[in-house]
Design a protein around this motif. Sequence first.
Motif, mmCIF file in Angstrom:
data_model
loop_
_atom_site.group_PDB
_atom_site.id
_atom_site.type_symbol
_atom_site.label_atom_id
_atom_site.label_comp_id
_atom_site.label_asym_id
_atom_site.label_seq_id
_atom_site.Cartn_x
_atom_site.Cartn_y
_atom_site.Cartn_z
ATOM 1 N N LYS A 17 0.833 -1.207 0.000
ATOM 2 C CA LYS A 17 0.000 0.000 0.000
ATOM 3 C C LYS A 17 0.870 1.260 0.000
ATOM 4 O O LYS A 17 0.601 2.205 -0.749
ATOM 5 C CB LYS A 17 -0.938 0.001 1.203
ATOM 6 N N LYS A 18 1.923 1.279 0.817
ATOM 7 C CA LYS A 18 2.813 2.446 0.869
ATOM 8 C C LYS A 18 3.485 2.684 -0.486
ATOM 9 O O LYS A 18 3.539 3.817 -0.975
ATOM 10 C CB LYS A 18 3.885 2.252 1.940
ATOM 11 N N ILE A 19 4.002 1.616 -1.068
ATOM 12 C CA ILE A 19 4.696 1.747 -2.352
ATOM 13 C C ILE A 19 3.706 2.119 -3.456
ATOM 14 O O ILE A 19 3.992 2.986 -4.283
ATOM 15 C CB ILE A 19 5.476 0.464 -2.684
ATOM 16 N N ASP A 20 2.544 1.485 -3.470
ATOM 17 C CA ASP A 20 1.534 1.816 -4.483
ATOM 18 C C ASP A 20 1.129 3.276 -4.413
ATOM 19 O O ASP A 20 0.932 3.928 -5.448
ATOM 20 C CB ASP A 20 0.302 0.923 -4.328
ATOM 21 N N THR A 21 1.013 3.812 -3.205
ATOM 22 C CA THR A 21 0.660 5.227 -3.042
ATOM 23 C C THR A 21 1.718 6.118 -3.687
ATOM 24 O O THR A 21 1.386 7.088 -4.383
ATOM 25 C CB THR A 21 0.488 5.565 -1.549
ATOM 26 N N MET A 22 2.979 5.786 -3.486
ATOM 27 C CA MET A 22 4.057 6.574 -4.090
ATOM 28 C C MET A 22 4.059 6.437 -5.610
ATOM 29 O O MET A 22 4.235 7.432 -6.333
ATOM 30 C CB MET A 22 5.409 6.148 -3.518
ATOM 31 N N LEU A 23 3.863 5.220 -6.108
ATOM 32 C CA LEU A 23 3.855 5.004 -7.554
ATOM 33 C C LEU A 23 2.660 5.708 -8.212
ATOM 34 O O LEU A 23 2.793 6.255 -9.308
ATOM 35 C CB LEU A 23 3.837 3.511 -7.869
ATOM 36 N N GLU A 24 1.518 5.715 -7.536
ATOM 37 C CA GLU A 24 0.352 6.417 -8.059
ATOM 38 C C GLU A 24 0.595 7.926 -8.103
ATOM 39 O O GLU A 24 0.218 8.589 -9.076
ATOM 40 C CB GLU A 24 -0.879 6.093 -7.218
ATOM 41 N N GLN A 25 1.221 8.474 -7.060
ATOM 42 C CA GLN A 25 1.519 9.908 -7.057
ATOM 43 C C GLN A 25 2.506 10.243 -8.166
ATOM 44 O O GLN A 25 2.374 11.259 -8.839
ATOM 45 C CB GLN A 25 2.080 10.361 -5.704
ATOM 46 N N ASN A 26 3.490 9.377 -8.378
ATOM 47 C CA ASN A 26 4.437 9.610 -9.460
ATOM 48 C C ASN A 26 3.729 9.593 -10.812
ATOM 49 O O ASN A 26 4.022 10.425 -11.679
ATOM 50 C CB ASN A 26 5.565 8.575 -9.449
ATOM 51 N N ALA A 27 2.787 8.678 -10.987
ATOM 52 C CA ALA A 27 2.025 8.630 -12.240
ATOM 53 C C ALA A 27 1.233 9.928 -12.440
ATOM 54 O O ALA A 27 1.178 10.460 -13.556
ATOM 55 C CB ALA A 27 1.093 7.423 -12.242
ATOM 56 N N ARG A 28 0.637 10.446 -11.361
ATOM 57 C CA ARG A 28 -0.082 11.717 -11.460
ATOM 58 C C ARG A 28 0.873 12.851 -11.808
ATOM 59 O O ARG A 28 0.553 13.711 -12.631
ATOM 60 C CB ARG A 28 -0.826 12.025 -10.155
ATOM 61 N N ALA A 49 10.606 14.771 -6.780
ATOM 62 C CA ALA A 49 9.631 13.896 -6.117
ATOM 63 C C ALA A 49 9.972 12.430 -6.376
ATOM 64 O O ALA A 49 9.915 11.600 -5.463
ATOM 65 C CB ALA A 49 8.222 14.220 -6.600
ATOM 66 N N TRP A 50 10.340 12.083 -7.623
ATOM 67 C CA TRP A 50 10.667 10.690 -7.939
ATOM 68 C C TRP A 50 11.905 10.236 -7.169
ATOM 69 O O TRP A 50 11.948 9.121 -6.655
ATOM 70 C CB TRP A 50 10.854 10.489 -9.437
ATOM 71 N N LYS A 51 12.906 11.088 -7.064
ATOM 72 C CA LYS A 51 14.114 10.736 -6.304
ATOM 73 C C LYS A 51 13.756 10.431 -4.846
ATOM 74 O O LYS A 51 14.291 9.500 -4.247
ATOM 75 C CB LYS A 51 15.162 11.854 -6.379
ATOM 76 N N GLN A 52 12.838 11.224 -4.279
ATOM 77 C CA GLN A 52 12.410 10.972 -2.906
ATOM 78 C C GLN A 52 11.637 9.662 -2.815
ATOM 79 O O GLN A 52 11.829 8.879 -1.880
ATOM 80 C CB GLN A 52 11.557 12.128 -2.380
ATOM 81 N N PHE A 53 10.778 9.406 -3.794
ATOM 82 C CA PHE A 53 10.051 8.136 -3.809
ATOM 83 C C PHE A 53 11.022 6.960 -3.906
ATOM 84 O O PHE A 53 10.869 5.953 -3.215
ATOM 85 C CB PHE A 53 9.060 8.070 -4.972
ATOM 86 N N GLU A 54 12.042 7.102 -4.760
ATOM 87 C CA GLU A 54 13.045 6.031 -4.881
ATOM 88 C C GLU A 54 13.723 5.770 -3.542
ATOM 89 O O GLU A 54 13.892 4.616 -3.140
ATOM 90 C CB GLU A 54 14.111 6.403 -5.919
ATOM 91 N N THR A 55 14.119 6.831 -2.859
ATOM 92 C CA THR A 55 14.773 6.700 -1.560
ATOM 93 C C THR A 55 13.852 6.006 -0.563
ATOM 94 O O THR A 55 14.272 5.080 0.144
ATOM 95 C CB THR A 55 15.182 8.086 -1.023
ATOM 96 N N ASP A 56 12.604 6.433 -0.528
ATOM 97 C CA ASP A 56 11.636 5.847 0.404
ATOM 98 C C ASP A 56 11.371 4.377 0.087
ATOM 99 O O ASP A 56 11.311 3.539 0.986
ATOM 100 C CB ASP A 56 10.324 6.633 0.377
ATOM 101 N N ILE A 57 11.216 4.059 -1.190
ATOM 102 C CA ILE A 57 10.964 2.671 -1.590
ATOM 103 C C ILE A 57 12.166 1.801 -1.240
ATOM 104 O O ILE A 57 12.003 0.684 -0.738
ATOM 105 C CB ILE A 57 10.621 2.583 -3.090
#
Length: 73
Positions: A17-28, A49-57
Amino acid sequence: MKNRIKPKYYTNKSIKKKIDTMLEQNARNQSSLGTGSKFDIGEEGTKKAWKQFETDIKEIDVDFFNIIKKQDD
């Protein structure tokens, strides 16, 4: 046959769920890029934003990160 490690993404609903939320935001972010809408955060904002998502993932599930990270061809 290789014994592969199954990422937590596929076995832990909370992590998925956490990762999907980040991937969905990146898609938006990607789909709004260049539209001039209030959701368009610009190219630099989208990259940041994507770099932060990558770090978090990577922190949440390094095995899943290794699947989705940029691959050198």
